[in-house]
Scaffold this motif. Sequence first.
Motif, PDB file in Angstrom:
ATOM      1  N   LEU A 116       0.822  -1.214   0.000  1.00 33.49           N
ATOM      2  CA  LEU A 116       0.000   0.000   0.000  1.00 33.49           C
ATOM      3  C   LEU A 116       0.857   1.264   0.000  1.00 33.49           C
ATOM      4  N   LEU A 117       1.926   1.245   0.780  1.00 32.77           N
ATOM      5  CA  LEU A 117       2.820   2.407   0.817  1.00 32.77           C
ATOM      6  C   LEU A 117       3.537   2.590  -0.519  1.00 32.77           C
ATOM      7  N   LEU A 118       3.960   1.488  -1.137  1.00 31.45           N
ATOM      8  CA  LEU A 118       4.605   1.587  -2.451  1.00 31.45           C
ATOM      9  C   LEU A 118       3.632   2.103  -3.502  1.00 31.45           C
ATOM     10  N   LEU A 119       2.392   1.678  -3.426  1.00 29.04           N
ATOM     11  CA  LEU A 119       1.374   2.168  -4.356  1.00 29.04           C
ATOM     12  C   LEU A 119       1.213   3.684  -4.206  1.00 29.04           C
ATOM     13  N   ALA A 120       1.044   4.135  -2.974  1.00 27.94           N
ATOM     14  CA  ALA A 120       0.874   5.577  -2.738  1.00 27.94           C
ATOM     15  C   ALA A 120       2.124   6.353  -3.153  1.00 27.94           C
ATOM     16  N   SER A 121       3.299   5.835  -2.814  1.00 31.54           N
ATOM     17  CA  SER A 121       4.530   6.549  -3.159  1.00 31.54           C
ATOM     18  C   SER A 121       4.714   6.636  -4.667  1.00 31.54           C
ATOM     19  N   ASN A 122       4.326   5.592  -5.383  1.00 33.88           N
ATOM     20  CA  ASN A 122       4.475   5.613  -6.830  1.00 33.88           C
ATOM     21  C   ASN A 122       3.506   6.576  -7.508  1.00 33.88           C
ATOM     22  N   ILE A 123       2.368   6.794  -6.913  1.00 33.47           N
ATOM     23  CA  ILE A 123       1.455   7.801  -7.454  1.00 33.47           C
ATOM     24  C   ILE A 123       2.121   9.180  -7.364  1.00 33.47           C
ATOM     25  N   PHE A 124       2.701   9.495  -6.211  1.00 37.03           N
ATOM     26  CA  PHE A 124       3.408  10.770  -6.066  1.00 37.03           C
ATOM     27  C   PHE A 124       4.582  10.858  -7.045  1.00 37.03           C
ATOM     28  N   MET A 125       5.371   9.792  -7.136  1.00 31.03           N
ATOM     29  CA  MET A 125       6.561   9.853  -7.976  1.00 31.03           C
ATOM     30  C   MET A 125       6.201   9.969  -9.453  1.00 31.03           C
ATOM     31  N   THR A 126       5.151   9.312  -9.866  1.00 30.21           N
ATOM     32  CA  THR A 126       4.740   9.415 -11.264  1.00 30.21           C
ATOM     33  C   THR A 126       4.332  10.853 -11.592  1.00 30.21           C
ATOM     34  N   PHE A 127       3.627  11.492 -10.672  1.00 29.25           N
ATOM     35  CA  PHE A 127       3.295  12.910 -10.878  1.00 29.25           C
ATOM     36  C   PHE A 127       4.558  13.761 -10.893  1.00 29.25           C
ATOM     37  N   ALA A 128       5.516  13.439 -10.021  1.00 28.81           N
ATOM     38  CA  ALA A 128       6.757  14.213  -9.985  1.00 28.81           C
ATOM     39  C   ALA A 128       7.536  14.054 -11.285  1.00 28.81           C
ATOM     40  N   TRP A 129       7.608  12.852 -11.811  1.00 32.55           N
ATOM     41  CA  TRP A 129       8.407  12.593 -13.010  1.00 32.55           C
ATOM     42  C   TRP A 129       7.722  13.019 -14.295  1.00 32.55           C
TER      43      TRP A 129
END
Length: 115
Positions: A11-24
Amino acid sequence: MPGFERIAPILLLLASNIFMTFAWYGHLKYRSAPLMLAIVASWGIAFFEYSLMVPANRIGYAVYSAPQLKGMQEVITLLVFAWFSSWYLGQPLKWNHWAGFALIAVAAWLIFLET
């Protein structure tokens, strides 16, 4: 709590990847914005990604190996990116993109095999 160490990292990886995808990739929708603004905004978003990624790996390392955590993260990244590309950027993936992602998913599956 039983299973917390197994589920929380996902769940944490899912949430973190949403943020990172927006960042990238989020700034691609605003290509007229100054590059420096895109960089600063991306770094700001990435802070939240790291705030979730580090605990995900710390908690997950109790039950998963480092290669398993990385493989899991890659598959989650691809799923989040596929959604983001279609929904936010308006660029649905084509068959060859899905085929390439499937090969990466197979590679991640191999990491979880017990030898």
